[in-house]
Enzyme design. Structure first.
Site, PDB file in Angstrom:
ATOM      1  CD  GLN A  17      -0.734 -17.753  -0.575  1.00 24.55           C
ATOM      2  OE1 GLN A  17      -0.990 -16.949   0.314  1.00 24.55           O
ATOM      3  NE2 GLN A  17      -0.972 -19.050  -0.446  1.00 24.55           N
ATOM      4  CB  CYS A  67       0.184  -7.794   0.215  1.00 25.60           C
ATOM      5  SG  CYS A  67      -1.397  -7.365  -0.510  1.00 25.60           S
ATOM      6  CD  GLU A  68      -0.009  -6.965  -7.203  1.00 29.81           C
ATOM      7  OE1 GLU A  68      -1.039  -6.952  -7.886  1.00 29.81           O
ATOM      8  OE2 GLU A  68       1.098  -7.319  -7.643  1.00 29.81           O
ATOM      9  CG  HIS A  69      -3.842  -5.877  -3.477  1.00 30.64           C
ATOM     10  ND1 HIS A  69      -4.255  -7.185  -3.314  1.00 30.64           N
ATOM     11  CD2 HIS A  69      -3.768  -5.672  -4.818  1.00 30.64           C
ATOM     12  CE1 HIS A  69      -4.443  -7.730  -4.502  1.00 30.64           C
ATOM     13  NE2 HIS A  69      -4.155  -6.848  -5.418  1.00 30.64           N
ATOM     14  CG  HIS A  70      -3.480  -3.298   1.707  1.00 29.40           C
ATOM     15  ND1 HIS A  70      -4.090  -4.479   1.339  1.00 29.40           N
ATOM     16  CD2 HIS A  70      -4.455  -2.350   1.734  1.00 29.40           C
ATOM     17  CE1 HIS A  70      -5.376  -4.256   1.146  1.00 29.40           C
ATOM     18  NE2 HIS A  70      -5.630  -2.987   1.370  1.00 29.40           N
ATOM     19  CG  HIS A 106      -1.989 -12.967   2.945  1.00 34.46           C
ATOM     20  ND1 HIS A 106      -1.583 -12.465   1.730  1.00 34.46           N
ATOM     21  CD2 HIS A 106      -1.978 -14.320   2.821  1.00 34.46           C
ATOM     22  CE1 HIS A 106      -1.352 -13.484   0.903  1.00 34.46           C
ATOM     23  NE2 HIS A 106      -1.587 -14.608   1.543  1.00 34.46           N
ATOM     24  CB  CYS A 152      -3.204  -6.965   3.824  1.00 39.00           C
ATOM     25  SG  CYS A 152      -3.351  -8.481   2.874  1.00 39.00           S
TER      26      CYS A 152
END
Length: 194
Positions: free
Chosen positions: A127, A86-89, A155, A157
């Site tokens: 995703q 995941c690019e956020h976390h 996920h 995250c």
């Protein structure tokens, strides 16, 4: 299982390892401690493997096994396992991709469809974007009568931090052409549920 060999770049490994050693120190650990001495290097190599999709061309993969074939029924490759970050976390998300296309004079090797999933999964991702990228790649390369992609994923995250909801599945879909017809979509969905 035939896996592509991967060799990390040593300069990139060293640069990442230096940053990871700093992170280890910032959280209150000692990067020179016995169990952590090689961790920065291992993380540097792992990050390169987990993001190797940036150095791969999914269009070339599909075109490497492209065949003229007068088959115009649905081709379904389902339950393609994938692992992504995941690019956020920078935490993993993983699951299965289900892909269908209706050929328009050309088919590709079935393993190439799974490899396209891996190329897009091995990038910092969300995703929703990955679903669309896979669909667009197949449409752009094979010019089929239609493509449909469904991805189901967990996920970490959401499971390890934040709302901490276990067993939550996220489903995304995208489609083109013949799959705009509800009966064609329904046929695909029935095939992937069996």
């Amino acid at each position: 299982m035939n896996l592509q060999a991967f060799t990390p770049d040593s300069n990139t490994t060293d640069a990442i390892a230096e940053q990871i050693a700093s992170v280890i120190q910032l959280i209150g650990e000692d990067p020179s401690r016995d169990g952590l001495q090689r961790t920065p290097e291992r993380v540097g190599e792992a990050i390169q493997f987990l993001t190797k999709g940036y150095n791969e061309d999914p269009d070339k993969i599909l075109c490497s096994a492209l065949f003229e074939e007068d088959y115009r029924q649905m081709v379904v490759v389902k339950d393609i396992e994938f692992y992504s970050l995941c690019e956020h976390h920078l935490l993993p998300f993983f699951g299965k991709a289900h892909i269908a296309y209706i050929p328009n004079g050309k088919v590709t090797g079935l393993s190439k469809i799974a490899r396209v999933v891996d190329v897009y999964a091995r990038r910092l991702q969300i995703q929703e974007r990955m679903t669309t990228q896979i669909k667009e790649c197949i449409q752009r390369t094979l010019h089929p009568l239609g493509v449909m992609v469904v991805i189901e994923a967990e996920h970490l995250c959401m499971q390890m931090r934040g709302v901490q909801k276990q067993h939550c599945i996220t489903t995304t879909s995208d489609f083109t052409g013949a799959f705009n017809r509800p009966e064609t979509r329904d046929e695909f969905l029935k095939l992937i549920r069996n």
